[in-house]
Design a protein around this motif. Sequence first.
Motif, mmCIF file in Angstrom:
data_model
loop_
_atom_site.group_PDB
_atom_site.id
_atom_site.type_symbol
_atom_site.label_atom_id
_atom_site.label_comp_id
_atom_site.label_asym_id
_atom_site.label_seq_id
_atom_site.Cartn_x
_atom_site.Cartn_y
_atom_site.Cartn_z
ATOM 1 N N ALA A 1 0.848 -1.197 0.000
ATOM 2 C CA ALA A 1 0.000 0.000 0.000
ATOM 3 C C ALA A 1 0.883 1.246 0.000
ATOM 4 N N GLU A 2 0.369 2.319 -0.613
ATOM 5 C CA GLU A 2 1.112 3.576 -0.574
ATOM 6 C C GLU A 2 1.208 4.079 0.864
ATOM 7 N N ALA A 3 2.350 4.673 1.169
ATOM 8 C CA ALA A 3 2.570 5.210 2.507
ATOM 9 C C ALA A 3 3.296 6.548 2.394
ATOM 10 N N MET A 4 2.994 7.442 3.334
ATOM 11 C CA MET A 4 3.652 8.746 3.371
ATOM 12 C C MET A 4 4.014 9.084 4.806
ATOM 13 N N LEU A 5 5.119 9.792 4.960
ATOM 14 C CA LEU A 5 5.478 10.424 6.218
ATOM 15 C C LEU A 5 5.689 11.900 5.935
ATOM 16 N N LEU A 6 4.890 12.734 6.573
ATOM 17 C CA LEU A 6 5.011 14.182 6.478
ATOM 18 C C LEU A 6 5.643 14.655 7.779
ATOM 19 N N PHE A 7 6.828 15.221 7.687
ATOM 20 C CA PHE A 7 7.591 15.568 8.880
ATOM 21 C C PHE A 7 8.005 17.032 8.818
ATOM 22 N N ALA A 8 7.644 17.787 9.847
ATOM 23 C CA ALA A 8 7.953 19.216 9.886
ATOM 24 C C ALA A 8 8.828 19.544 11.082
ATOM 25 N N PHE A 9 9.877 20.325 10.819
ATOM 26 C CA PHE A 9 10.713 20.892 11.870
ATOM 27 C C PHE A 9 10.432 22.386 11.903
ATOM 28 N N LEU A 10 10.023 22.895 13.069
ATOM 29 C CA LEU A 10 9.738 24.316 13.220
ATOM 30 C C LEU A 10 10.589 24.887 14.344
ATOM 31 N N GLN A 11 11.106 26.076 14.114
ATOM 32 C CA GLN A 11 11.901 26.745 15.140
ATOM 33 C C GLN A 11 11.640 28.243 15.077
ATOM 34 N N LYS A 12 11.572 28.851 16.248
ATOM 35 C CA LYS A 12 11.385 30.296 16.320
ATOM 36 C C LYS A 12 12.460 30.970 15.484
ATOM 37 N N ALA A 13 12.054 31.881 14.602
ATOM 38 C CA ALA A 13 12.985 32.434 13.626
ATOM 39 C C ALA A 13 14.151 33.163 14.281
ATOM 40 N N ASP A 14 13.906 33.853 15.397
ATOM 41 C CA ASP A 14 15.010 34.601 16.023
ATOM 42 C C ASP A 14 15.952 33.692 16.797
ATOM 43 N N GLU A 15 15.633 32.397 16.882
ATOM 44 C CA GLU A 15 16.516 31.439 17.537
ATOM 45 C C GLU A 15 17.170 30.488 16.543
ATOM 46 N N PHE A 16 16.796 30.630 15.258
ATOM 47 C CA PHE A 16 17.324 29.708 14.261
ATOM 48 C C PHE A 16 18.741 30.093 13.884
ATOM 49 N N ASP A 17 19.614 29.101 13.869
ATOM 50 C CA ASP A 17 21.024 29.306 13.546
ATOM 51 C C ASP A 17 21.211 29.156 12.045
ATOM 52 N N TRP A 18 21.199 30.279 11.336
ATOM 53 C CA TRP A 18 21.365 30.248 9.897
ATOM 54 C C TRP A 18 22.795 29.867 9.527
#
Length: 261
Positions: free
Chosen positions: A244-261
């Motif tokens: 059967a078809e399967a999917m994993l949708l995975f999101a990483f979210l981080q506060k923009a002023d704490e994100f290490d660009w």
Amino acid sequence: MYEEPDERSSEAAIDPKQRAAEKAEEFRIHAELAAVFEAPRKFDADVLPGADAVLKEVQQAIGKMHKGQDPKLGPLVTPTHVADAARLLAIPDTQSISTDDYHTRQGVGEMLIGRWLRGDEVDTFYERYQAHFDAALGHFREEERSAKEWKGDDDTLAYLDALDAIDGKLADQQLRPVVQEHKVHVLTTLTVGEFDILYLTDQLMGVDVDTLLGEGSELPAEPTEADRTWFMQLFSLRGIHREAEAMLLFAFLQKADEFDW
């Protein structure tokens, strides 16, 4: 007649087909976000915190797969990581994780969200994805032709024709037929550098923002634009699990002023 010199000059600088393609891609991104996150509002899917160990495992494996992708293979998962991809898609079976719901790992200034889909749930995802895109593009086509066709210049008419010619078969673009026929794994990534967290919770998901983010990440009573701005990376892993078809949708979210660009 009223002239629009700024609009004319900026539009003329871009190839008509490129302009149309850029708008289509904008609508595709919005359609993907809607299809990924709308289930609590549309289908009564639950948001379930506490999946810390599972999502940390997912984050590490997805990160390795993403970094290990071969430009020659595009979004296809490399043979080195096929076993990891299969393991991640099997998590609902191996770790008793429900499908269609949203499983979260909450932290101060960051969070992880995982959503697994199987069989008919995958069908529904693609149907909703396509419907969101078709509605947005169709409405935009009508507005643009009504507002600009009167100009009659070659660039404008070429742009309107390019909008009409867009082949928006999103399942094909996402290599769904390839996954179905060849039983391969595909990993795609969407990065949003500045994402309004209230757009995610209020408009897409229909959930309380503080409940989603958890203790330590609550928004102030009157949040500023900076308070609401987060970085997001969304991964879509697709393949076949037990025929059967399967999917994993995975999101990483981080506060923009704490994100290490």
